[in-house]
Design an enzyme around this catalytic site. Structure first.
Site, PDB file in Angstrom:
ATOM      1  N   LYS A 194       0.839  -1.201   0.000  1.00 22.59           N
ATOM      2  CA  LYS A 194       0.000   0.000   0.000  1.00 22.59           C
ATOM      3  C   LYS A 194       0.876   1.254   0.000  1.00 22.59           C
ATOM      4  O   LYS A 194       1.483   1.614   1.006  1.00 22.59           O
ATOM      5  CB  LYS A 194      -0.908   0.051   1.241  1.00 22.59           C
ATOM      6  N   GLU A 202       9.685   2.335  10.638  1.00 18.80           N
ATOM      7  CA  GLU A 202      10.704   3.387  10.534  1.00 18.80           C
ATOM      8  C   GLU A 202       9.982   4.709  10.379  1.00 18.80           C
ATOM      9  O   GLU A 202       9.190   4.887   9.467  1.00 18.80           O
ATOM     10  CB  GLU A 202      11.666   3.106   9.376  1.00 18.80           C
ATOM     11  N   CYS A 229      13.368  11.577   5.984  1.00 22.60           N
ATOM     12  CA  CYS A 229      13.342  11.237   7.411  1.00 22.60           C
ATOM     13  C   CYS A 229      14.691  11.532   8.045  1.00 22.60           C
ATOM     14  O   CYS A 229      14.780  11.799   9.236  1.00 22.60           O
ATOM     15  CB  CYS A 229      12.976   9.780   7.587  1.00 22.60           C
ATOM     16  N   GLU A 250       9.261  17.412  14.274  1.00 19.48           N
ATOM     17  CA  GLU A 250       9.689  17.138  12.908  1.00 19.48           C
ATOM     18  C   GLU A 250       8.916  18.069  11.971  1.00 19.48           C
ATOM     19  O   GLU A 250       7.687  18.015  11.921  1.00 19.48           O
ATOM     20  CB  GLU A 250       9.389  15.681  12.534  1.00 19.48           C
TER      21      GLU A 250
HETATM   22  P1  NAP Z   1       2.174   8.893   7.170  1.00 22.00           P
HETATM   23  O1  NAP Z   1       1.118   9.906   7.116  1.00 22.00           O
HETATM   24  O2  NAP Z   1       2.513   8.271   8.468  1.00 22.00           O
HETATM   25  O3  NAP Z   1       1.770   7.765   6.122  1.00 22.00           O
HETATM   26  C1  NAP Z   1       2.605   6.667   5.807  1.00 22.00           C
HETATM   27  C2  NAP Z   1       1.759   5.561   5.214  1.00 22.00           C
HETATM   28  O4  NAP Z   1       0.893   5.025   6.217  1.00 22.00           O
HETATM   29  C3  NAP Z   1       0.861   6.029   4.074  1.00 22.00           C
HETATM   30  O5  NAP Z   1       0.778   5.024   3.096  1.00 22.00           O
HETATM   31  C4  NAP Z   1      -0.462   6.212   4.801  1.00 22.00           C
HETATM   32  O6  NAP Z   1      -1.588   6.157   3.944  1.00 22.00           O
HETATM   33  C5  NAP Z   1      -0.437   5.032   5.750  1.00 22.00           C
HETATM   34  N1  NAP Z   1      -1.365   5.116   6.882  1.00 22.00           N
HETATM   35  C6  NAP Z   1      -1.889   6.224   7.465  1.00 22.00           C
HETATM   36  N2  NAP Z   1      -2.713   5.885   8.483  1.00 22.00           N
HETATM   37  C7  NAP Z   1      -2.700   4.521   8.568  1.00 22.00           C
HETATM   38  C8  NAP Z   1      -3.354   3.560   9.409  1.00 22.00           C
HETATM   39  N3  NAP Z   1      -4.173   3.933  10.388  1.00 22.00           N
HETATM   40  N4  NAP Z   1      -3.116   2.246   9.199  1.00 22.00           N
HETATM   41  C9  NAP Z   1      -2.269   1.844   8.219  1.00 22.00           C
HETATM   42  N5  NAP Z   1      -1.641   2.701   7.384  1.00 22.00           N
HETATM   43  C10 NAP Z   1      -1.843   4.028   7.559  1.00 22.00           C
HETATM   44  O7  NAP Z   1       3.558   9.460   6.592  1.00 22.00           O
HETATM   45  P2  NAP Z   1       3.730  10.356   5.283  1.00 22.00           P
HETATM   46  O8  NAP Z   1       3.082  11.664   5.516  1.00 22.00           O
HETATM   47  O9  NAP Z   1       3.329   9.568   4.089  1.00 22.00           O
HETATM   48  O10 NAP Z   1       5.336  10.499   5.243  1.00 22.00           O
HETATM   49  C11 NAP Z   1       6.060  11.404   6.008  1.00 22.00           C
HETATM   50  C12 NAP Z   1       6.575  10.749   7.289  1.00 22.00           C
HETATM   51  O11 NAP Z   1       7.323   9.582   6.969  1.00 22.00           O
HETATM   52  C13 NAP Z   1       7.556  11.618   8.066  1.00 22.00           C
HETATM   53  O12 NAP Z   1       7.239  11.542   9.446  1.00 22.00           O
HETATM   54  C14 NAP Z   1       8.907  10.957   7.816  1.00 22.00           C
HETATM   55  O13 NAP Z   1       9.877  11.180   8.818  1.00 22.00           O
HETATM   56  C15 NAP Z   1       8.532   9.541   7.713  1.00 22.00           C
HETATM   57  N6  NAP Z   1       9.570   8.781   7.009  1.00 22.00           N
HETATM   58  C16 NAP Z   1      10.370   7.942   7.715  1.00 22.00           C
HETATM   59  C17 NAP Z   1      11.373   7.226   7.073  1.00 22.00           C
HETATM   60  C18 NAP Z   1      12.283   6.297   7.832  1.00 22.00           C
HETATM   61  O14 NAP Z   1      12.843   5.391   7.219  1.00 22.00           O
HETATM   62  N7  NAP Z   1      12.459   6.470   9.120  1.00 22.00           N
HETATM   63  C19 NAP Z   1      11.547   7.368   5.688  1.00 22.00           C
HETATM   64  C20 NAP Z   1      10.714   8.233   5.001  1.00 22.00           C
HETATM   65  C21 NAP Z   1       9.716   8.928   5.675  1.00 22.00           C
HETATM   66  P3  NAP Z   1      -2.239   7.483   3.264  1.00 22.00           P
HETATM   67  O15 NAP Z   1      -1.295   8.629   3.485  1.00 22.00           O
HETATM   68  O16 NAP Z   1      -2.396   7.074   1.849  1.00 22.00           O
HETATM   69  O17 NAP Z   1      -3.542   7.702   3.948  1.00 22.00           O
END
Ligand code: NAP
Ligand code: MG
Length: 481
Positions: A174, A249, A283, A381
């Site tokens: 997904k 992560e 990240c 962040e």
């Molecule tokens: P996000 O809002 O947490 O979403 C990540 C994924 O999780 C998306 O596919 C999202 O779907 C899904 N999701 C949301 N709610 C969920 C739930 N209740 N159950 C299952 N899946 C769910 O993160 P983002 O805004 O896409 O990305 C930015 C964040 O990613 C930042 O905090 C960044 O630090 C972090 N990040 C971390 C790393 C690492 O390796 N540590 C690498 C890259 C990014 P939808 O958005 O499609 O609803």
């Protein structure tokens, strides 16, 4: 780009049964590039069913076959780098050269992990019973759910899909709803390479419905998530009672520490690239620069110069910095500029939308000085090109400030003193440590992941630990009849 079939279940491309999702180009967000129906919860369940049905046959394929399929995927990614990079830049916004680099790196990941298909090893261990032979074997987990964010929309899926498939797992993937187009192309290439039906399934839809359906289904044997800390912790809670392997992560608030004996120009280069490259949407982005007071003015001046020299514009024109991914992220970036001002930090440069770029989600690279280490600007962040500079008076204070946040993903120190650098590696709370380098960037063969609120601290991604995450270790005691 009017194709609206985004769900790939059991080898078939299907329209979704859910609500419509629209994808925008953040460089010109007025009209959606594509709108299509998301998957429903039932479709997510069907995808898990397909992966479950395919798991036994896929796990039983000879490893050479999985290896050559993954090499074929790598070749296809390279053959299609221009098209994939253009799609990536169009939906995510990053400079086209960065998108090309991300696609090339994804190909490299498939090549690296292809080799693990034939390197699934075990150990022989001396038995306490002379009649018994004891050894370990590794087996695929089964069905794994892979949930990814938008900021590396092909790279992050690649670093989960490649090790999962090499080790014989079937997958339900997904991607983020913000970046489904490049995800779809990736799955098309996997299918074209001959990955059998049901082995890789794609469901595109909101996390709250489709993501939730994947992470709460009993047929899922492992979950790998990359994204925000709030969502990662929510998923970890949801799977905790089932006791399946999970890897999350999450966010970061990554420091670069500059000691008085540092190469100031090199430190400024690393801070600027780490803070503003990728529009700060990594990240591992540098979001705090902790400078020793003896070199503070020199470092600040050098960083501000670099920020002001960077070009901002549409990703397709290959600037240094593209737009933020979405209206939400844009609002968040300007919101933190206001937070910084309200908290009394000094805005040294940036914080505004560049002239002539009023319609996209652009912001000038932004530097704040005099930032209180306990303020929101220094703790939260931001995920945008906003750097907080904090002065420290010695190494101990630098370590205290660096560690004084919830996160612990990546950290860097600039110094000529290797004993100090080594002390830093022991005392810093971070999963990725750089000495005289940027907080961003990593090698595929090195483990990747954080500490504290940045990670579940289970198995890391990439390298040997990815292979370990996607396999179960079994202990066998064979007593001869
Ligand atoms: P996000 O809002 O947490 O979403 C990540 C994924 O999780 C998306 O596919 C999202 O779907 C899904 N999701 C949301 N709610 C969920 C739930 N209740 N159950 C299952 N899946 C769910 O993160 P983002 O805004 O896409 O990305 C930015 C964040 O990613 C930042 O905090 C960044 O630090 C972090 N990040 C971390 C790393 C690492 O390796 N540590 C690498 C890259 C990014 P939808 O958005 O499609 O609803
Ligand atoms: Mg989000």
């Amino acid at each position: 780009m009017t194709d609206t079939t985004y769900q790939y279940i059991d080898g078939e491309w299907l329209p979704g049964d859910g609500e419509d999702i629209s994808v925008v180009n953040p460089a010109e967000p007025s009209d959606p590039i594509v709108s299509f129906p998301a998957a429903s919860r039932d479709q997510a369940a069907a995808a898990i069913g397909a992966a479950d049905d395919a798991r036994a046959d896929w796990a039983a394929t000879i490893p050479d076959e999985r290896e050559s399929l993954l090499y074929d995927v790598a070749d296809r990614l390279e053959d299609n780098v221009d098209e994939l990079a253009e799609i990536l830049t169009t939906e995510e916004g990053k400079p086209i050269s960065s998108s090309r680099g991300e696609v090339a790196r994804t190909a490299d990941m498939f090549r690296y992990f292809a080799g693990y298909a034939r390197r699934t090893t075990g150990e022989t261990v001396p038995s306490s019973d002379p009649e018994t032979f004891t050894y370990t074997i590794r087996e695929p987990l089964g069905v794994v759910a892979l949930v990814t964010p938008w900021n590396f929309p092909i790279g992050t899926p690649g670093w989960k899909l490649a090790p999962a498939l090499a080790t014989g797992n079937t997958v339900v993937f997904k991607p983020s709803s913000e970046t489904p187009m490049v995800a779809k192309r990736l799955v098309e290439l996997l299918a074209a390479a001959g990955i059998p039906d049901g082995v890789v399934n794609l469901v595109v839809g909101a996390g709250s419905t489709v993501g939730d359906a994947l992470t709460t289904d009993d047929r899922v044997d492992g979950v790998s998530f990359t994204g925000s800390t709030d969502v990662g912790r929510h998923i970890a809670d949801a799977v905790a009672t089932r006791g399946i392997p999970i890897q999350t992560e999450m966010g970061g608030k990554n420091p670069v520490v500059v000691l008085p004996d540092a190469d100031v120009e090199a430190a400024a280069d690393a801070a600027a690239v780490g803070a503003f490259g990728g529009t700060g949407q990594a990240c591992t982005a540098t979001s705090r620069l902790l400078v020793h007071e003896d070199v503070a003015e020199a470092v600040i001046e050098a960083v501000v110069d670099r920020a002001e020299a960077m070009t901002v514009g549409p990703g397709m024109t290959n600037p240094d910095i593209g737009p933020a991914v979405s209206a939400d992220q844009d609002e968040n970036n300007f919101g933190y500029v206001n937070v910084g001002k309200a908290e009394g930090a000094t805005l040294r440069t940036g914080g505004t939308r560049p002239n002539g770029l009023e319609t996209g989600y652009y912001i000038e690279p932004t530097v704040f000085t005099d930032v209180d280490p306990d303020s929101r600007l220094a703790q939260d962040e931001v995920f945008g090109p906003v750097l907080s500079i904090i002065e420290v008076c010695d190494f101990d204070e630098a370590i205290d400030v660096a560690n004084g946040v919830d996160y612990g993903l990546s950290a860097s120190v600039f110094t000529a003193d290797m004993a100090r650098a080594r002390a830093f590696t022991h005392r810093i709370e971070a999963g990725v440590i750089k000495i005289n380098g940027t907080t961003t960037g990593s090698d595929i063969q090195m483990p990747f992941g954080g500490m504290k609120a940045s990670s579940s601290e289970t198995k890391k991604e990439l390298g040997q630990s990815a292979y370990e995450f996607y396999t179960h270790e079994k202990a066998v005691y064979r007593t001869d009849p």
